[in-house]
Design a protein around this motif. Structure first.
Motif, PDB file in Angstrom:
ATOM      1  N   PHE A  43      81.042  69.879  -7.196  1.00  0.00           N
ATOM      2  CA  PHE A  43      81.492  68.678  -6.785  1.00  0.00           C
ATOM      3  C   PHE A  43      83.052  68.796  -6.760  1.00  0.00           C
ATOM      4  O   PHE A  43      83.745  68.042  -5.737  1.00  0.00           O
ATOM      5  CB  PHE A  43      80.848  67.348  -7.581  1.00  0.00           C
ATOM      6  N   SER A  44      83.753  69.194  -7.987  1.00  0.00           N
ATOM      7  CA  SER A  44      85.349  68.998  -7.849  1.00  0.00           C
ATOM      8  C   SER A  44      85.895  69.832  -6.998  1.00  0.00           C
ATOM      9  O   SER A  44      86.857  69.520  -6.505  1.00  0.00           O
ATOM     10  CB  SER A  44      85.616  69.150  -9.372  1.00  0.00           C
ATOM     11  N   SER A  45      85.220  70.858  -6.628  1.00  0.00           N
ATOM     12  CA  SER A  45      85.815  71.882  -5.822  1.00  0.00           C
ATOM     13  C   SER A  45      85.686  71.366  -4.437  1.00  0.00           C
ATOM     14  O   SER A  45      86.827  71.593  -3.576  1.00  0.00           O
ATOM     15  CB  SER A  45      84.832  73.341  -5.815  1.00  0.00           C
ATOM     16  N   LEU A  46      84.809  70.671  -3.767  1.00  0.00           N
ATOM     17  CA  LEU A  46      84.538  70.079  -2.693  1.00  0.00           C
ATOM     18  C   LEU A  46      85.599  69.129  -2.505  1.00  0.00           C
ATOM     19  O   LEU A  46      86.311  68.819  -1.560  1.00  0.00           O
ATOM     20  CB  LEU A  46      83.305  69.597  -2.384  1.00  0.00           C
ATOM     21  N   VAL A  47      85.798  68.279  -3.434  1.00  0.00           N
ATOM     22  CA  VAL A  47      86.860  67.196  -3.347  1.00  0.00           C
ATOM     23  C   VAL A  47      88.165  67.565  -3.318  1.00  0.00           C
ATOM     24  O   VAL A  47      89.002  67.183  -2.509  1.00  0.00           O
ATOM     25  CB  VAL A  47      86.476  66.268  -4.453  1.00  0.00           C
ATOM     26  N   PHE A  61      88.561  69.544   0.246  1.00  0.00           N
ATOM     27  CA  PHE A  61      88.366  68.830   1.436  1.00  0.00           C
ATOM     28  C   PHE A  61      89.066  67.328   1.404  1.00  0.00           C
ATOM     29  O   PHE A  61      89.118  66.645   2.717  1.00  0.00           O
ATOM     30  CB  PHE A  61      86.833  68.550   1.857  1.00  0.00           C
ATOM     31  N   ILE A  62      89.456  67.019   0.372  1.00  0.00           N
ATOM     32  CA  ILE A  62      90.080  65.935   0.108  1.00  0.00           C
ATOM     33  C   ILE A  62      91.334  65.514  -0.397  1.00  0.00           C
ATOM     34  O   ILE A  62      92.400  65.183   0.286  1.00  0.00           O
ATOM     35  CB  ILE A  62      89.191  64.691  -0.686  1.00  0.00           C
ATOM     36  N   LEU A  63      91.499  66.199  -1.541  1.00  0.00           N
ATOM     37  CA  LEU A  63      92.921  66.116  -2.284  1.00  0.00           C
ATOM     38  C   LEU A  63      93.879  67.088  -1.453  1.00  0.00           C
ATOM     39  O   LEU A  63      95.219  66.751  -1.432  1.00  0.00           O
ATOM     40  CB  LEU A  63      92.836  66.706  -3.614  1.00  0.00           C
ATOM     41  N   SER A  64      93.406  68.176  -0.754  1.00  0.00           N
ATOM     42  CA  SER A  64      94.456  69.023  -0.251  1.00  0.00           C
ATOM     43  C   SER A  64      95.138  68.411   0.951  1.00  0.00           C
ATOM     44  O   SER A  64      96.249  68.727   1.131  1.00  0.00           O
ATOM     45  CB  SER A  64      93.711  70.220   0.354  1.00  0.00           C
ATOM     46  N   SER A 121      96.903  63.997  -1.025  1.00  0.00           N
ATOM     47  CA  SER A 121      98.033  64.250  -1.780  1.00  0.00           C
ATOM     48  C   SER A 121      99.218  64.023  -0.904  1.00  0.00           C
ATOM     49  O   SER A 121     100.118  63.181  -1.222  1.00  0.00           O
ATOM     50  CB  SER A 121      97.969  65.270  -2.640  1.00  0.00           C
ATOM     51  N   PRO A 122      99.535  64.941   0.128  1.00  0.00           N
ATOM     52  CA  PRO A 122     100.833  64.935   0.865  1.00  0.00           C
ATOM     53  C   PRO A 122     100.932  63.719   1.669  1.00  0.00           C
ATOM     54  O   PRO A 122     101.948  63.086   1.566  1.00  0.00           O
ATOM     55  CB  PRO A 122     100.484  66.123   1.760  1.00  0.00           C
ATOM     56  N   LEU A 123      99.740  62.932   2.011  1.00  0.00           N
ATOM     57  CA  LEU A 123      99.777  61.771   2.783  1.00  0.00           C
ATOM     58  C   LEU A 123     100.162  60.820   2.024  1.00  0.00           C
ATOM     59  O   LEU A 123     101.145  59.782   2.112  1.00  0.00           O
ATOM     60  CB  LEU A 123      98.277  61.300   3.515  1.00  0.00           C
ATOM     61  N   ILE A 164      90.977  55.134  -5.166  1.00  0.00           N
ATOM     62  CA  ILE A 164      91.452  56.282  -4.652  1.00  0.00           C
ATOM     63  C   ILE A 164      92.354  56.823  -5.668  1.00  0.00           C
ATOM     64  O   ILE A 164      92.641  58.051  -5.823  1.00  0.00           O
ATOM     65  CB  ILE A 164      92.206  56.133  -3.334  1.00  0.00           C
ATOM     66  N   ASP A 165      93.040  56.161  -6.516  1.00  0.00           N
ATOM     67  CA  ASP A 165      94.087  56.560  -7.633  1.00  0.00           C
ATOM     68  C   ASP A 165      93.227  57.251  -8.419  1.00  0.00           C
ATOM     69  O   ASP A 165      93.952  58.282  -9.365  1.00  0.00           O
ATOM     70  CB  ASP A 165      94.767  55.311  -8.270  1.00  0.00           C
ATOM     71  N   GLU A 166      92.085  57.445  -8.835  1.00  0.00           N
ATOM     72  CA  GLU A 166      91.426  58.169  -9.596  1.00  0.00           C
ATOM     73  C   GLU A 166      91.014  59.470  -9.163  1.00  0.00           C
ATOM     74  O   GLU A 166      90.660  60.479  -9.840  1.00  0.00           O
ATOM     75  CB  GLU A 166      89.942  57.422 -10.089  1.00  0.00           C
ATOM     76  N   LEU A 167      91.081  59.642  -7.855  1.00  0.00           N
ATOM     77  CA  LEU A 167      90.567  60.849  -7.343  1.00  0.00           C
ATOM     78  C   LEU A 167      91.409  62.305  -7.828  1.00  0.00           C
ATOM     79  O   LEU A 167      90.724  63.417  -8.120  1.00  0.00           O
ATOM     80  CB  LEU A 167      90.753  60.947  -5.910  1.00  0.00           C
ATOM     81  N   PRO A 168      92.620  62.355  -8.184  1.00  0.00           N
ATOM     82  CA  PRO A 168      93.371  63.606  -9.018  1.00  0.00           C
ATOM     83  C   PRO A 168      92.516  63.821 -10.200  1.00  0.00           C
ATOM     84  O   PRO A 168      92.711  65.007 -10.836  1.00  0.00           O
ATOM     85  CB  PRO A 168      94.655  63.177  -9.189  1.00  0.00           C
ATOM     86  N   GLN A 169      91.605  62.821 -10.850  1.00  0.00           N
ATOM     87  CA  GLN A 169      90.812  63.400 -12.075  1.00  0.00           C
ATOM     88  C   GLN A 169      89.705  64.674 -11.721  1.00  0.00           C
ATOM     89  O   GLN A 169      89.316  65.122 -12.711  1.00  0.00           O
ATOM     90  CB  GLN A 169      90.179  62.308 -12.633  1.00  0.00           C
ATOM     91  N   PHE A 170      89.625  64.868 -10.434  1.00  0.00           N
ATOM     92  CA  PHE A 170      88.684  65.906  -9.897  1.00  0.00           C
ATOM     93  C   PHE A 170      89.287  67.304 -10.484  1.00  0.00           C
ATOM     94  O   PHE A 170      88.747  68.315 -10.680  1.00  0.00           O
ATOM     95  CB  PHE A 170      88.353  65.867  -8.486  1.00  0.00           C
ATOM     96  N   ILE A 171      90.727  67.130 -10.693  1.00  0.00           N
ATOM     97  CA  ILE A 171      91.615  68.151 -11.013  1.00  0.00           C
ATOM     98  C   ILE A 171      91.137  68.614 -12.616  1.00  0.00           C
ATOM     99  O   ILE A 171      90.647  69.725 -13.230  1.00  0.00           O
ATOM    100  CB  ILE A 171      92.989  68.348 -10.826  1.00  0.00           C
ATOM    101  N   ASN A 172      91.098  67.424 -13.204  1.00  0.00           N
ATOM    102  CA  ASN A 172      90.567  67.346 -14.807  1.00  0.00           C
ATOM    103  C   ASN A 172      89.106  68.034 -14.940  1.00  0.00           C
ATOM    104  O   ASN A 172      88.933  68.803 -15.691  1.00  0.00           O
ATOM    105  CB  ASN A 172      90.620  66.180 -15.294  1.00  0.00           C
TER     106      ASN A 172
END
Length: 449
Positions: A265-269, A272-275, A278-280, A345-353
């Motif tokens: 699940f985290s790999s998909l996020v 396909f999302i954080l990539s 994050s720049p935006l 949306i602010d929580e999404l980087p926690q998929f890195i964790n």
């Protein structure tokens, strides 16, 4: 010590593969006349091992007991093996040849047993230090349990016992009343309580203290009235022990399923999302307020270990970011930050964790250090939630207990839901929590600020 359900089906599979491969190679004729031989040999092994509880999860007292059980299965299955050449297939093999074939089967299974034991011993010695245990109370069952503690296979370090009857035993640590302070001040991992030697109130007090000092407690029961939803029975030799904080996530296969889901699940996020998100967000932040795209904060995770939790920065820089939670109409929140926090949306980087193994997709929300220190002393059973990995979302969050803690009931109910999740975990429950998290984010939540 975790229960191992994964090793049993793996051992069974390897045993059956070894038996069938050997028989097919050395006595191929028995396999060339339909499936009768295949069914006979496999059902024979299953019947014999089941009848003597060869794959039992009960913890045996000593290695001699395990060896005896292994020899017994060889003898009984030998009868099944040699009988087959009386009732099945051609009789073209000499008795010497058949003894050689069966001897080779026994040798293979023995080598696998030794190899499996060796790998397991190396694995457990590499990932954890021995669990320091004390026993509260003394009766005849203590000697039986001691045999398990002294077996190095089980990764225990027995410290001693407490009892109101003064004993000359070198492992006697004092009265039951003294154990409360001793458990708190020493690096004790697990507490075994012999219920027959304690009053109901003493047991309740011991459970309360261990829950609030982050210790595991296991009860050697009698007829006293103390139960929990997650209570399970383990066998130490032939002594039943109640684990009051059992969780499905203590099972190896459950951890593999949950970790596999987390990685997928985290790999998909991330891909396909954080990539691209994050720049935006980085570009939008430059127009909104100065500072980095990510905000990192030290939080408590599994077993109360510290890790850096990632979020998209939604506030201006301040000196109280590690001590003060966001509240309604918080002046520190930026214009972009309000959107990020309202939609989660602010929580999404926690998929890195999650990908790194610090967190899980679903679990108790990780708290700031200041809050952990505050609530572990004021909220009953607060530390129990640290027995599993923290999550990006959790059962408490979809039930409305997210964000700012205004009333004491907010944190009490959050802990209650976190413990319920730990005790009742299933992949279906995780998927349900994820669904309602997305649903609530789209609908909008009152406390998302």
């Amino acid at each position: 010590m975790k229960k191992s359900y994964f090793g049993i089906p793996l051992s069974l599979l390897i045993h059956l593969v070894a038996i069938n491969a050997t028989l097919y190679y050395f006595t191929a004729e028995t396999y060339r006349y339909g499936i009768t031989g295949v069914i006979y040999y496999n059902l024979g092994w299953l019947f014999v091992t089941h009848s003597i509880k060869f794959y039992s999860r009960a913890k045996r007292k000593a290695s001699t007991s395990k060896t005896f059980n292994f020899l017994r299965v060889f003898v009984l299955y030998g009868l099944v093996f040699f009988s087959s050449f009386t009732f099945l297939g051609p009789k073209t093999y000499s008795i010497v040849y058949l003894f050689s074939v069966y001897g080779f089967i026994c040798l293979q299974l023995s080598v696998f047993k030794i190899f499996f034991y060796w790998i397991k011993k190396i694995y457990y010695s590499s990932i954890s230090k021995p669990n320091k245990v004390v026993v509260v109370g003394w009766d005849k069952n203590l000697k039986k349990v001691r045999a398990i503690f002294d077996n190095k296979d089980h990764n225990f370090e027995y410290v001693g016992f407490f009892d109101n009857k003064i004993s000359k035993s070198p492992t006697y640590l004092g009265s039951i009343e003294r154990c409360y302070k001793y458990i708190f001040e020493n690096d004790i991992t697990e507490v075994f309580c012999i219920a027959s030697q304690l009053t109901k109130n003493e047991i309740k007090e011991l459970i309360r203290i261990t829950d609030n000092t982050f210790k595991h407690i296991k009860i050697i029961p009698d007829n006293k009235e103390f139960f929990t939803r997650a209570m399970s029975v383990e066998l130490y030799g032939n002594v039943p022990v109640l684990d009051l904080r059992a969780s499905p996530l203590e099972l190896e296969y459950a951890n593999l399923v949950k970790r596999g889901f987390d990685i997928f699940f985290s790999s998909l996020v991330i891909v396909f999302i954080l990539s691209w998100l994050s720049p935006l967000i980085y570009i939008l932040q430059k127009f909104d307020s100065p500072g980095p795209v990510f905000f990192t904060q030290s939080r408590h995770g599994l077993n109360k270990k510290t890790f850096l939790c990632y979020k998209y920065r939604s506030m201006t820089r301040s000196n109280d970011c590690d001590t003060l939670m966001a509240c309604k109409n918080d002046m520190r929140v930026t214009k972009l930050g309000r959107i990020l926090r309202r939609t989660s949306i602010d929580e999404l980087p926690q998929f890195i964790n999650v990908f790194l193994g610090h967190m899980s997709v679903v679990g108790p929300r990780p708290h700031m250090h200041l809050h952990t220190e505050k609530y572990q002393n004021s909220v009953d059973k607060y530390l129990v939630r640290h027995f599993l990995k923290p999550g990006i979302t959790g059962l408490a969050q979809i039930k409305g207990y997210r964000g700012e803690i205004i009333e004491q009931s907010d944190i009490i109910n959050r802990v209650r839901y976190d413990i319920f999740y730990m005790e009742k975990w299933s992949l279906k429950l995780d998927l349900s929590i994820i669904y309602y998290t997305v649903y609530n984010a789209i609908k909008g939540e009152e406390k998302a600020y």
